[in-house]
Design an enzyme around this catalytic site. Sequence first.
Site, PDB file in Angstrom:
ATOM      1  N   ASN A   1      84.739  59.174  66.908  1.00  0.00           N
ATOM      2  CA  ASN A   1      85.563  58.159  66.256  1.00  0.00           C
ATOM      3  C   ASN A   1      87.018  58.603  66.357  1.00  0.00           C
ATOM      4  O   ASN A   1      87.484  59.421  65.562  1.00  0.00           O
ATOM      5  CB  ASN A   1      85.144  57.995  64.791  1.00  0.00           C
ATOM      6  CG  ASN A   1      85.951  56.924  64.068  1.00  0.00           C
ATOM      7  OD1 ASN A   1      86.905  56.374  64.611  1.00  0.00           O
ATOM      8  ND2 ASN A   1      85.586  56.642  62.832  1.00  0.00           N
TER       9      ASN A   1
ATOM     10  N   ASP B   1      83.069  47.751  66.207  1.00  0.00           N
ATOM     11  CA  ASP B   1      83.118  47.411  64.777  1.00  0.00           C
ATOM     12  C   ASP B   1      82.909  45.926  64.529  1.00  0.00           C
ATOM     13  O   ASP B   1      82.426  45.518  63.475  1.00  0.00           O
ATOM     14  CB  ASP B   1      84.491  47.796  64.199  1.00  0.00           C
ATOM     15  CG  ASP B   1      84.448  49.122  63.461  1.00  0.00           C
ATOM     16  OD1 ASP B   1      83.488  49.875  63.653  1.00  0.00           O
ATOM     17  OD2 ASP B   1      85.392  49.391  62.696  1.00  0.00           O
TER      18      ASP B   1
ATOM     19  N   ILE C   1      84.590  54.907  47.577  1.00  0.00           N
ATOM     20  CA  ILE C   1      84.649  54.288  46.257  1.00  0.00           C
ATOM     21  C   ILE C   1      83.295  53.701  45.893  1.00  0.00           C
ATOM     22  O   ILE C   1      82.790  53.885  44.784  1.00  0.00           O
ATOM     23  CB  ILE C   1      85.738  53.200  46.215  1.00  0.00           C
ATOM     24  CG1 ILE C   1      87.123  53.809  46.457  1.00  0.00           C
ATOM     25  CG2 ILE C   1      85.723  52.470  44.872  1.00  0.00           C
ATOM     26  CD1 ILE C   1      88.233  52.774  46.628  1.00  0.00           C
ATOM     27  N   GLY C   2      82.700  52.985  46.828  1.00  0.00           N
ATOM     28  CA  GLY C   2      81.420  52.330  46.562  1.00  0.00           C
ATOM     29  C   GLY C   2      80.317  53.298  46.170  1.00  0.00           C
ATOM     30  O   GLY C   2      79.482  52.993  45.316  1.00  0.00           O
TER      31      GLY C   2
END
Length: 345
Positions: free
Chosen positions: A8, A126, A308-309
């Site tokens: 990536n 993506d 965050i999730g």
Amino acid sequence: MNYTLSVNCGSSSLKLKLFKGRSLEPICGVLIDGILPKDHGEILPKVLKILADNGIITSYQSIVAVGHRVVHGGERYTQPTIITKDVIREIGKLATLAPLHNPANLSGVVTLKKLLPHARHVAVFDTAFHQTMSRTNFLYSIPDAIYEKFGVRKFGFHGTSHQYVFEQARKKLGSKATARTITCHLGNGCSITAIRNGKVIDTSMGFTPLSGVPMGTRSGDVDPAIAFHLMRHGWSATKVEHLFEKESGLLGMSGISSDMRVIWKKARSGNKKAKLTIERFNNSIAQYIGKLAVTIGGVDTLVFTAGIGEHAAYVRGPILKMLKHLHIKHMLVIPTDEELAIAMV
């Protein structure tokens, strides 16, 4: 022993993960931040040399497959694709749609194709998972001629992550319980996707990763007339873009940080602006989930993933409370693993 390398090359980072054999057992990972796209061509050879010098790989020949994350595949690429000279040219052309990401992605592709010419190189896009959206949901309310001439339409992003966590949810709960699923990728970048029977119906990000809900430094949806207003007051297009991309979102709302953990710590110590920032963020996520719930006729399963999730219960809790009228049957927290998802193709 044969290895698969997941790559990536981001706009300011490099992330690698090495997997062993057909089992795809993770061996090691590399994360380098604060670099420029042109740096990937210099850093990647050094990283491979370190892997070889330290005996992590026996030789470059032992890396038999390389999966490359590519942010934008446009309308042409809807599946993982073997990288050829033609594909390389097309990724370059698509840089106009993702100027911060595709050039960096392409730099990694070109460099590793030279270093590992024997390996099977695959591009994982993506945007691919979102290509099941209908024209009803991917067209904007502007003249169709703009779409036809310039390709301006909703594409959606974070597709590899959304697909991975959805498939993990389906394995856990079954097809019936995940027939109407909404996946929430909440990290420095945030996006929400509505999935019905395994196909994306709609998603929050659009023509670029800037739209949708607020993110670390990105504004998410704003009135486009704000840009015109600022430009009439002397702002350049570059300055407006920088505002929306780098100075907004959690950073802009809080004036403290783009990192939710820092904002949460300030909120707990009584900082009113930090508390308000979290409330505004949570409201936006809940409102978008509600909007997407309409497009798939309700929600059977809600999935949270990314930084965050996965870790911020103070975000998930209030969101679920606001959505109680939807009677969501299942709420899952599933760690995303985009590198594994890329390696699996």
